[in-house]
Design a protein around this motif. Structure first.
Motif, mmCIF file in Angstrom:
data_model
loop_
_atom_site.group_PDB
_atom_site.id
_atom_site.type_symbol
_atom_site.label_atom_id
_atom_site.label_comp_id
_atom_site.label_asym_id
_atom_site.label_seq_id
_atom_site.Cartn_x
_atom_site.Cartn_y
_atom_site.Cartn_z
ATOM 1 N N VAL A 47 27.541 49.909 23.074
ATOM 2 C CA VAL A 47 28.395 49.325 22.024
ATOM 3 C C VAL A 47 29.823 49.777 22.282
ATOM 4 O O VAL A 47 30.102 50.987 22.327
ATOM 5 C CB VAL A 47 27.979 49.791 20.605
ATOM 6 N N LEU A 48 30.719 48.815 22.477
ATOM 7 C CA LEU A 48 32.144 49.144 22.555
ATOM 8 C C LEU A 48 32.687 49.142 21.138
ATOM 9 O O LEU A 48 32.532 48.153 20.410
ATOM 10 C CB LEU A 48 32.908 48.096 23.373
ATOM 11 N N VAL A 49 33.306 50.247 20.745
ATOM 12 C CA VAL A 49 33.899 50.340 19.411
ATOM 13 C C VAL A 49 35.418 50.379 19.562
ATOM 14 O O VAL A 49 35.981 51.381 20.014
ATOM 15 C CB VAL A 49 33.387 51.594 18.664
ATOM 16 N N SER A 55 43.946 48.698 19.875
ATOM 17 C CA SER A 55 43.093 48.488 21.052
ATOM 18 C C SER A 55 42.777 47.017 21.307
ATOM 19 O O SER A 55 42.088 46.707 22.275
ATOM 20 C CB SER A 55 41.771 49.246 20.887
ATOM 21 N N LEU A 56 43.269 46.124 20.446
ATOM 22 C CA LEU A 56 42.844 44.715 20.535
ATOM 23 C C LEU A 56 42.999 44.086 21.925
ATOM 24 O O LEU A 56 42.013 43.593 22.487
ATOM 25 C CB LEU A 56 43.542 43.891 19.443
ATOM 26 N N PRO A 57 44.186 44.090 22.539
ATOM 27 C CA PRO A 57 44.276 43.459 23.869
ATOM 28 C C PRO A 57 43.455 44.208 24.924
ATOM 29 O O PRO A 57 42.811 43.569 25.771
ATOM 30 C CB PRO A 57 45.772 43.533 24.207
ATOM 31 N N PHE A 58 43.465 45.529 24.865
ATOM 32 C CA PHE A 58 42.721 46.346 25.836
ATOM 33 C C PHE A 58 41.226 46.068 25.727
ATOM 34 O O PHE A 58 40.532 45.858 26.734
ATOM 35 C CB PHE A 58 43.049 47.823 25.583
ATOM 36 N N MET A 59 40.719 46.054 24.495
ATOM 37 C CA MET A 59 39.297 45.785 24.261
ATOM 38 C C MET A 59 38.905 44.423 24.844
ATOM 39 O O MET A 59 37.874 44.287 25.509
ATOM 40 C CB MET A 59 39.054 45.804 22.749
ATOM 41 N N ILE A 66 33.212 44.143 32.171
ATOM 42 C CA ILE A 66 31.953 44.895 32.156
ATOM 43 C C ILE A 66 30.810 43.893 32.163
ATOM 44 O O ILE A 66 30.569 43.204 31.172
ATOM 45 C CB ILE A 66 31.858 45.800 30.900
ATOM 46 N N ASP A 67 30.103 43.815 33.282
ATOM 47 C CA ASP A 67 29.046 42.816 33.423
ATOM 48 C C ASP A 67 27.721 43.392 32.919
ATOM 49 O O ASP A 67 26.791 43.619 33.689
ATOM 50 C CB ASP A 67 28.964 42.392 34.903
ATOM 51 N N LEU A 68 27.676 43.642 31.611
ATOM 52 C CA LEU A 68 26.476 44.178 30.946
ATOM 53 C C LEU A 68 26.341 43.477 29.592
ATOM 54 O O LEU A 68 27.343 43.046 29.019
ATOM 55 C CB LEU A 68 26.623 45.686 30.695
ATOM 56 N N PRO A 69 25.119 43.426 29.035
ATOM 57 C CA PRO A 69 24.922 42.764 27.739
ATOM 58 C C PRO A 69 25.325 43.686 26.580
ATOM 59 O O PRO A 69 24.498 44.162 25.820
ATOM 60 C CB PRO A 69 23.419 42.482 27.720
ATOM 61 N N LEU A 70 26.605 43.936 26.450
ATOM 62 C CA LEU A 70 27.091 44.901 25.457
ATOM 63 C C LEU A 70 27.320 44.262 24.088
ATOM 64 O O LEU A 70 27.358 43.040 23.954
ATOM 65 C CB LEU A 70 28.391 45.533 25.971
ATOM 66 N N HIS A 71 27.463 45.121 23.084
ATOM 67 C CA HIS A 71 27.898 44.686 21.759
ATOM 68 C C HIS A 71 29.309 45.187 21.533
ATOM 69 O O HIS A 71 29.705 46.212 22.092
ATOM 70 C CB HIS A 71 26.998 45.265 20.659
ATOM 71 N N ILE A 100 25.178 52.623 14.313
ATOM 72 C CA ILE A 100 25.201 52.909 15.752
ATOM 73 C C ILE A 100 24.122 53.931 16.125
ATOM 74 O O ILE A 100 24.117 54.453 17.233
ATOM 75 C CB ILE A 100 26.587 53.425 16.207
ATOM 76 N N GLU A 101 23.197 54.173 15.198
ATOM 77 C CA GLU A 101 22.116 55.120 15.469
ATOM 78 C C GLU A 101 21.356 54.711 16.735
ATOM 79 O O GLU A 101 20.960 53.548 16.891
ATOM 80 C CB GLU A 101 21.145 55.188 14.279
ATOM 81 N N GLY A 102 21.200 55.670 17.658
ATOM 82 C CA GLY A 102 20.462 55.413 18.888
ATOM 83 C C GLY A 102 21.221 54.628 19.952
ATOM 84 O O GLY A 102 20.689 54.387 21.038
ATOM 85 N N LYS A 103 22.452 54.236 19.661
ATOM 86 C CA LYS A 103 23.233 53.436 20.620
ATOM 87 C C LYS A 103 24.120 54.333 21.478
ATOM 88 O O LYS A 103 24.483 55.440 21.081
ATOM 89 C CB LYS A 103 24.151 52.452 19.876
ATOM 90 N N ASP A 104 24.476 53.830 22.648
ATOM 91 C CA ASP A 104 25.450 54.499 23.505
ATOM 92 C C ASP A 104 26.815 53.872 23.238
ATOM 93 O O ASP A 104 27.044 52.706 23.561
ATOM 94 C CB ASP A 104 25.033 54.372 24.967
#
Ligand code: IMP
Ligand code: MG
Length: 186
Positions: A47-49, A55-59, A66-71, A100-104
């Motif tokens: 999870v990208l927070v 952080s809007l443009p950077f995010m 990032i070629d991953l199925p992220l949230h 975000i419990e259990g998330k990286d």
């Protein structure tokens, strides 16, 4: 044509700024950070927070490298009035939309200056029992550090100058400048 008069440089809003990090340099480094995160988080519930609003443009640019199925989720923090000095008082102005419990978790931030904001956020996120939390900051100004926070991914280390653009504001303005700049001395 000089590079900072091109259409992409928004000559109106960029007037009076010197370029510290240009768009091409930003994008090249962000691509590297994205690949590094991609390698580190393969197979994990990433999870990208993003820390609003800086952080809007950077995010947006980082996530697309990032070629991953992220949230993606966002959190609003406020540590400054309209001042250029950290008040040391941090408020959550809007919270994450999901647990975000259990998330990286990778926190995506525009700049770490005194470190007070990230220190507060790390303590706050820890209470939510994520599997892990790392920080990815576009910029780091080590000269003004007041508390040590572990910075896992750093785009650029910069000197002690007040910077604007690419999300960073001065009194809420200049976030839409497409490069990282400094106000030109008269
Ligand atoms: P810290 O708590 O002192 O590390 O401050 C972090 C926050 O202060 C960042 O997320 C920015 O919003 C703001 N900030 C720190 N330095 C600058 C700067 O040079 N330009 C714009 N905003 C800054
Ligand atoms: Mg910020």
């Amino acid at each position: 044509m000089p590079s900072n008069t091109s259409a992409h440089h928004l000559p109106n809003v960029s007037a009076g700024l010197d370029v510290l990090i240009d768009e091409a340099t930003l994008q090249a480094r962000i691509a590297e950070l994205g690949k590094q995160i991609e390698r580190d988080y393969a197979g994990k519930p990433l999870v990208l927070v993003g820390v609003l609003k800086g952080s809007l443009p950077f995010m947006a640019d980082l996530a697309r490298r990032i070629d991953l199925p992220l949230h993606m989720d966002f959190l609003g923090l406020s540590s400054y009035g309209d001042k250029t000095e950290s008040s040391g008082v941090v408020r959550i102005t809007s919270d994450l939309s999901k647990p975000i419990e259990g998330k990286d978790v990778v926190v995506v931030e525009d700049i770490v200056d005194t470190g007070l904001t990230m220190s507060f956020l790390l303590q706050n996120l820890a209470t939510r029992k994520p599997a892990s939390v790392r920080i990815c900051t576009l910029l780091h100004k080590p000269a003004r550090s007041k508390v040590q926070v572990p910075l896992d991914y750093v785009g650029f280390t910069i000197e002690d100058k007040f910077v604007v653009g690419y999300g960073l504001d001065y009194a809420e303005k200049l976030r839409n400048v497409p490069f990282v700049g400094v106000v030109r001395n008269p």
